[in-house]
Design a protein around this motif. Structure first.
Motif, PDB file in Angstrom:
ATOM      1  N   ASP A 273     -19.349   5.372  -3.479  1.00 20.24           N
ATOM      2  CA  ASP A 273     -19.309   6.733  -2.976  1.00 20.24           C
ATOM      3  C   ASP A 273     -18.694   6.741  -1.585  1.00 20.24           C
ATOM      4  O   ASP A 273     -19.306   6.250  -0.632  1.00 20.24           O
ATOM      5  CB  ASP A 273     -20.736   7.307  -2.920  1.00 20.24           C
ATOM      6  CG  ASP A 273     -20.755   8.758  -2.446  1.00 20.24           C
ATOM      7  OD1 ASP A 273     -19.668   9.321  -2.229  1.00 20.24           O
ATOM      8  OD2 ASP A 273     -21.855   9.306  -2.294  1.00 20.24           O
ATOM      9  N   GLU A 275     -18.501   9.062   0.444  1.00 21.87           N
ATOM     10  CA  GLU A 275     -19.310   9.859   1.358  1.00 21.87           C
ATOM     11  C   GLU A 275     -20.483   9.052   1.915  1.00 21.87           C
ATOM     12  O   GLU A 275     -21.075   9.412   2.923  1.00 21.87           O
ATOM     13  CB  GLU A 275     -19.838  11.117   0.656  1.00 21.87           C
ATOM     14  CG  GLU A 275     -18.753  12.069   0.190  1.00 21.87           C
ATOM     15  CD  GLU A 275     -18.042  12.766   1.342  1.00 21.87           C
ATOM     16  OE1 GLU A 275     -18.568  12.721   2.479  1.00 21.87           O
ATOM     17  OE2 GLU A 275     -16.967  13.346   1.113  1.00 21.87           O
ATOM     18  N   ASP A 276     -20.853   7.975   1.224  1.00 22.02           N
ATOM     19  CA  ASP A 276     -21.925   7.083   1.690  1.00 22.02           C
ATOM     20  C   ASP A 276     -21.257   5.828   2.237  1.00 22.02           C
ATOM     21  O   ASP A 276     -21.202   4.791   1.588  1.00 22.02           O
ATOM     22  CB  ASP A 276     -22.870   6.753   0.538  1.00 22.02           C
ATOM     23  CG  ASP A 276     -24.044   5.879   0.985  1.00 22.02           C
ATOM     24  OD1 ASP A 276     -24.146   5.584   2.195  1.00 22.02           O
ATOM     25  OD2 ASP A 276     -24.833   5.474   0.118  1.00 22.02           O
ATOM     26  N   MET A 277     -20.751   5.924   3.462  1.00 23.01           N
ATOM     27  CA  MET A 277     -19.934   4.863   4.021  1.00 23.01           C
ATOM     28  C   MET A 277     -20.684   3.552   4.183  1.00 23.01           C
ATOM     29  O   MET A 277     -20.154   2.479   3.924  1.00 23.01           O
ATOM     30  CB  MET A 277     -19.360   5.301   5.370  1.00 23.01           C
ATOM     31  CG  MET A 277     -18.203   6.258   5.248  1.00 23.01           C
ATOM     32  SD  MET A 277     -16.871   5.563   4.244  1.00 23.01           S
ATOM     33  CE  MET A 277     -16.561   4.043   5.114  1.00 23.01           C
ATOM     34  N   ASP A 278     -21.908   3.611   4.622  1.00 21.62           N
ATOM     35  CA  ASP A 278     -22.659   2.377   4.858  1.00 21.62           C
ATOM     36  C   ASP A 278     -22.764   1.551   3.583  1.00 21.62           C
ATOM     37  O   ASP A 278     -22.535   0.341   3.586  1.00 21.62           O
ATOM     38  CB  ASP A 278     -24.046   2.696   5.407  1.00 21.62           C
ATOM     39  CG  ASP A 278     -24.008   3.228   6.828  1.00 21.62           C
ATOM     40  OD1 ASP A 278     -22.980   3.004   7.509  1.00 21.62           O
ATOM     41  OD2 ASP A 278     -24.982   3.863   7.256  1.00 21.62           O
ATOM     42  N   ALA A 279     -23.103   2.217   2.490  1.00 18.85           N
ATOM     43  CA  ALA A 279     -23.267   1.498   1.228  1.00 18.85           C
ATOM     44  C   ALA A 279     -21.933   0.996   0.700  1.00 18.85           C
ATOM     45  O   ALA A 279     -21.839  -0.115   0.170  1.00 18.85           O
ATOM     46  CB  ALA A 279     -23.929   2.411   0.191  1.00 18.85           C
ATOM     47  N   THR A 280     -20.903   1.804   0.857  1.00 17.82           N
ATOM     48  CA  THR A 280     -19.577   1.410   0.363  1.00 17.82           C
ATOM     49  C   THR A 280     -19.027   0.213   1.136  1.00 17.82           C
ATOM     50  O   THR A 280     -18.603  -0.784   0.557  1.00 17.82           O
ATOM     51  CB  THR A 280     -18.594   2.591   0.469  1.00 17.82           C
ATOM     52  OG1 THR A 280     -19.070   3.662  -0.355  1.00 17.82           O
ATOM     53  CG2 THR A 280     -17.213   2.184   0.011  1.00 17.82           C
TER      54      THR A 280
END
Length: 446
Positions: A273, A275-280
């Motif tokens: 995702d 929009e979920d930069m940390d996870a990406t």
């Protein structure tokens, strides 16, 4: 290395592209071509002459073109088997950003080999690709192997300061050198990202952000440092620069970035995702910084200047900002920039250039895929966007479709993104040899 790869680079006299690529890279690193952006450096003339000499040794007639004293580029054309086909451009730059030797483990202009790597300024940006190109071309010409079509070689000055005295000069003043060229490959692409033991992605650059390198100026009221002053230019400028530097720009997913995330999602077997930069970004390891910067516009304050004495409030303060915008988002970037800076700040471009984006398809892409897979069976080429810019911006003005493809297979633990303009820049020797083999196959397939 496969048996077929050995055959492809053997010349019968003990010399081969793989045998000499490391020494070529070391030689180029030892030529100080530091670019300070103001002609105060040594210039690229010595590197241009070295390259011209290496090309002349194998029968080419290179041209050295100097746009300003010492600022020289080298161009040569290799005749292909089918001169009716559109030509291919292979370009690289010879200038490097400055380096402070005291900060380095090995001197930045020594070309030292240590821990299986060639160390030095330019090792990945981009004297490695210059050396690989020279090695492959020299080997092919020594062994009488013509490319399928004409190839134009361009080793360019001034890329690190926007290309004004290199690619831009050649495109504007000597466009005839690129007659018939429709496609090009250059830097910052074709490097590996190991997903697992069964898959290595090779990131091919198909897009790059545009740039606005700018100067910000605030005029205020000069006066004595001991006096109250509500019109202090430094205060006004610093507040504006602070707003700019702390701003979180909105995520904007371009076609290229969407394609990259889709490919990576498929490779990892998990949705990503943007929009979920940390996870990406947590899934991207050493390339996280490089990819993360392609999801947003950006504006990084890089220089400040004001005043001449501690007890004098200056009448003017300046700052420099490195602004980068995504393809299709220049107007939004400039509008957001002006809103953040406010009405008191005057901005002017020091250097500006467009964003680029092309599709990831066609015969040239197929040639990249096949060349990579022939040398690395678990390779998969994928498109990505470069957060910076290259000389491709100038060549695009000639209608040339540009890709970043300087093939390197890298150890997973190497912080490749951190090598660019960083301390202790280095490139693996085996990576250079891999790149030579892939580049040679790519030429045959293109």
């Amino acid at each position: 290395m496969s048996e077929s790869s050995t055959a492809r680079t053997a010349t019968g006299n003990g010399e081969s592209a793989e045998n000499e690529v490391t020494d070529l890279c070391r030689d180029l690193i030892r030529i100080d071509t530091s670019n300070y952006g103001d002609h105060s450096g040594p210039g690229e003339r010595a590197a241009a002459e070295y390259i011209a000499g290496k090309l002349a040794e194998v029968g080419l007639e290179p041209k050295i073109i100097e746009s300003h004293k010492g600022r020289a580029s080298t161009v040569a054309r290799i005749a292909g088997e089918d001169p009716s086909r559109p030509a291919l451009l292979i370009h690289g730059h010879t200038d490097v950003v400055p380096a402070n030797a005291d900060d380095w483990t090995h001197h930045p202009f020594s070309g030292e080999i240590a821990d299986g790597c060639v160390w030095g300024r330019g090792a990945v940006d981009m004297k490695d690709m210059d050396a690989m190109t020279l090695a492959v071309v020299r080997d092919r010409l020594r062994s009488g192997r013509k490319p399928p079509r004409d190839i134009v070689l361009a080793f360019l000055a001034d890329e690190e300061a926007g290309g004004t005295y290199g690619a831009r000069h050649l495109v504007d003043k000597h466009p005839d050198l690129f007659e018939g060229v429709t496609e090009a490959i250059g830097e910052v692409g074709g490097f590996s990202f190991t997903v697992n033991e069964n898959l290595r992605l090779y990131l091919v650059e198909t897009a790059q952000k545009g740039m606005h390198w700018m100067r910000l100026t605030v005029d205020g009221t000069a006066g004595h440092g001991s006096m109250t002053n509500t019109d202090n230019a430094i205060t006004e400028l610093c507040e504006a620069v602070g707003r700019l530097g702390r701003h979180t720009w909105p995520v904007r997913v371009t076609k290229t970035v969407r394609s990259f995330l889709d490919e990576l999602s498929d490779a990892l077997g998990t949705p990503l995702d943007p929009e979920d930069m940390d996870a990406t970004l947590a899934k991207l390891g050493g390339i996280a910084k490089m990819i993360g910067a392609t999801l947003r516009n950006s504006a990084a304050p890089t220089m400040l200047g004001a005043g001449y004495k501690v007890n004098v409030i200056p009448g003017q303060a300046t700052a420099h900002v490195d602004g980068r915008f995504l393809p299709g988002y220049e107007e939004e970037f400039l509008a957001d920039l002006d809103r953040l800076l406010g009405p008191r700040v005057r901005r002017e471009d020091v250097h500006a250039d467009k964003a680029l984006e092309t599709s990831f398809d066609g015969d040239l892409v197929d040639a990249m895929q096949s060349a990579l897979r022939a040398e690395d069976p678990i390779a998969r080429a994928v498109p990505y966007m470069l957060s910076g810019g290259t000389d491709a911006k100038s060549f695009d003005d000639l209608g040339i479709r540009c890709f970043g493809f300087a093939p390197l297979r890298l150890p997973p633990e190497l912080d490749f993104a951190g090598m660019f303009h960083g301390v202790d820049e280095r490139v693996p020797v085996e990576g250079l040899k891999f790149g030579v083999r892939v580049l040679d196959r790519f030429i045959d397939a293109s």
